[in-house]
Scaffold this motif. Structure first.
Motif, short mmCIF file in Angstrom:
data_model
loop_
_atom_site.label_atom_id
_atom_site.label_comp_id
_atom_site.label_asym_id
_atom_site.label_seq_id
_atom_site.Cartn_x
_atom_site.Cartn_y
_atom_site.Cartn_z
N PRO A 1 0.82 -1.23 0.00
CA PRO A 1 0.00 0.00 0.00
C PRO A 1 0.85 1.27 0.00
CG PRO A 1 0.06 -0.94 2.20
CD PRO A 1 0.80 -1.91 1.30
N ASP A 2 0.21 2.38 -0.33
CA ASP A 2 0.91 3.67 -0.39
C ASP A 2 1.59 4.02 0.93
OD1 ASP A 2 0.03 3.85 -2.98
OD2 ASP A 2 -1.46 5.41 -2.59
N THR A 3 0.98 3.66 2.05
CA THR A 3 1.57 3.95 3.36
C THR A 3 2.97 3.35 3.48
OG1 THR A 3 -0.63 3.91 4.32
CG2 THR A 3 1.20 3.77 5.85
N TRP A 4 3.13 2.14 2.98
CA TRP A 4 4.44 1.49 3.02
C TRP A 4 5.44 2.28 2.19
CZ3 TRP A 4 8.30 -0.47 0.06
CH2 TRP A 4 9.22 -1.29 0.70
N ARG B 1 6.67 5.39 3.94
CA ARG B 1 7.67 5.05 4.97
C ARG B 1 9.00 4.65 4.33
NH1 ARG B 1 6.14 7.17 9.69
NH2 ARG B 1 4.12 6.41 10.32
N ALA B 2 8.94 3.91 3.23
CA ALA B 2 10.18 3.52 2.53
C ALA B 2 10.92 4.76 2.04
CB ALA B 2 9.86 2.59 1.36
N ALA B 3 10.18 5.75 1.54
CA ALA B 3 10.81 7.00 1.09
C ALA B 3 11.47 7.72 2.26
CB ALA B 3 9.78 7.90 0.41
N GLU B 4 10.83 7.72 3.42
CA GLU B 4 11.42 8.34 4.61
C GLU B 4 12.72 7.62 4.99
OE1 GLU B 4 8.46 8.33 7.70
OE2 GLU B 4 7.11 9.63 6.55
N LEU B 5 12.70 6.30 4.94
CA LEU B 5 13.90 5.52 5.25
C LEU B 5 15.02 5.85 4.26
CD1 LEU B 5 15.47 3.22 6.68
CD2 LEU B 5 14.38 1.65 5.06
N LEU B 6 14.70 5.91 2.99
CA LEU B 6 15.71 6.21 1.98
C LEU B 6 16.26 7.63 2.13
CD1 LEU B 6 14.01 4.36 -0.98
CD2 LEU B 6 16.16 3.72 0.13
N ASP B 7 15.40 8.58 2.52
CA ASP B 7 15.87 9.94 2.81
C ASP B 7 16.90 9.92 3.93
OD1 ASP B 7 14.42 11.41 0.91
OD2 ASP B 7 12.68 11.61 2.23
N LEU B 8 16.61 9.18 4.97
CA LEU B 8 17.52 9.06 6.12
C LEU B 8 18.85 8.44 5.69
CD1 LEU B 8 17.95 9.44 9.15
CD2 LEU B 8 16.94 7.18 9.48
N ILE B 9 18.76 7.40 4.88
CA ILE B 9 19.98 6.74 4.38
C ILE B 9 20.82 7.72 3.56
CG2 ILE B 9 20.82 4.98 2.77
CD1 ILE B 9 18.42 3.23 3.75
N GLU B 10 20.17 8.51 2.70
CA GLU B 10 20.89 9.49 1.89
C GLU B 10 21.54 10.56 2.78
OE1 GLU B 10 18.22 11.02 -1.06
OE2 GLU B 10 18.47 9.28 -2.35
N GLU B 11 20.82 11.02 3.80
CA GLU B 11 21.36 12.04 4.70
C GLU B 11 22.57 11.52 5.47
OE1 GLU B 11 18.30 13.59 7.28
OE2 GLU B 11 16.97 13.93 5.57
N GLU B 12 22.47 10.29 5.95
CA GLU B 12 23.55 9.69 6.73
C GLU B 12 24.71 9.21 5.86
OE1 GLU B 12 23.83 9.42 10.12
OE2 GLU B 12 22.05 10.70 10.19
N GLY B 13 24.40 8.83 4.62
CA GLY B 13 25.43 8.35 3.72
C GLY B 13 25.86 6.91 3.98
#
Length: 172
Positions: A63-66, A69-81
């Motif tokens: 579902p879209d909710t997932w 959340r996946a986009a939020e996780l990927l944003d965090l990964i990109e920020e942290e490197g």
């Protein structure tokens, strides 16, 4: 290992005359969950999954909710490197080149997680128009350039330099 983060200002001060203005680094937008989901939906259901055991069909049914959340996780990964170890592991298999069964007759193929592949494809789609503004058409990443065309061009330049006895250098 280098501890400090490289800074653009000192680099530009030292090498600025060699850097084209349109090649200055920019910020990428946050991960767009709709683009990420669309990338997965555009993929064939039979695509091989990675070590995380997700199948393409399973990802396509989420579902879209997932996806948000996946986009939020990927944003965090990109920020942290830093990617979680599970996303950096891959299946390694060997594909025949069609000329025998020996080790040198095959090419390695790494199969990474589907989410990593979707993210990478989405970012590639976003960065390609930017890179086309500055990338030289003799580069392997330039659209419409085959490896054969590029290597032929390089080989011709090498032969010309050898014939003229001029200096020759390269970076790979």
């Amino acid at each position: 290992m280098r501890e400090e983060v490289p800074q653009w200002g000192p680099f530009l001060g030292r090498y600025g005359k060699h850097v084209r203005k349109r090649a200055t680094p920019g910020r990428v937008a946050k991960v767009d969950w709709e683009k990420l989901k669309a990338k997965v939906l555009a993929s064939p259901e039979w695509k091989a999954g990675g070590l995380d055991a997700w199948t393409m069909g399973e990802l396509q049914a989420l579902p879209d909710t997932w996806w948000k959340r996946a986009a939020e996780l990927l944003d965090l990964i990109e920020e942290e490197g830093r990617w979680p170890t599970a996303h950096l592991q891959a299946y390694l298999c060997f594909i025949s080149k069609g000329c025998g069964e020996g080790p040198l007759d095959q090419r390695p193929l790494s199969i990474i997680t589907l989410l990593f592949r979707a993210w990478a494809g989405m970012r590639l789609d976003e960065l390609t128009p930017w890179s086309q503004q500055w990338i030289h058409n003799s580069c392997g990443a330039a659209p419409g350039q085959s490896a054969e065309e590029i290597w032929t061009r390089i080989a011709a330049k090498v032969e010309l330099c050898l014939k003229r006895k001029c200096p020759l250098a390269g970076v790979s």
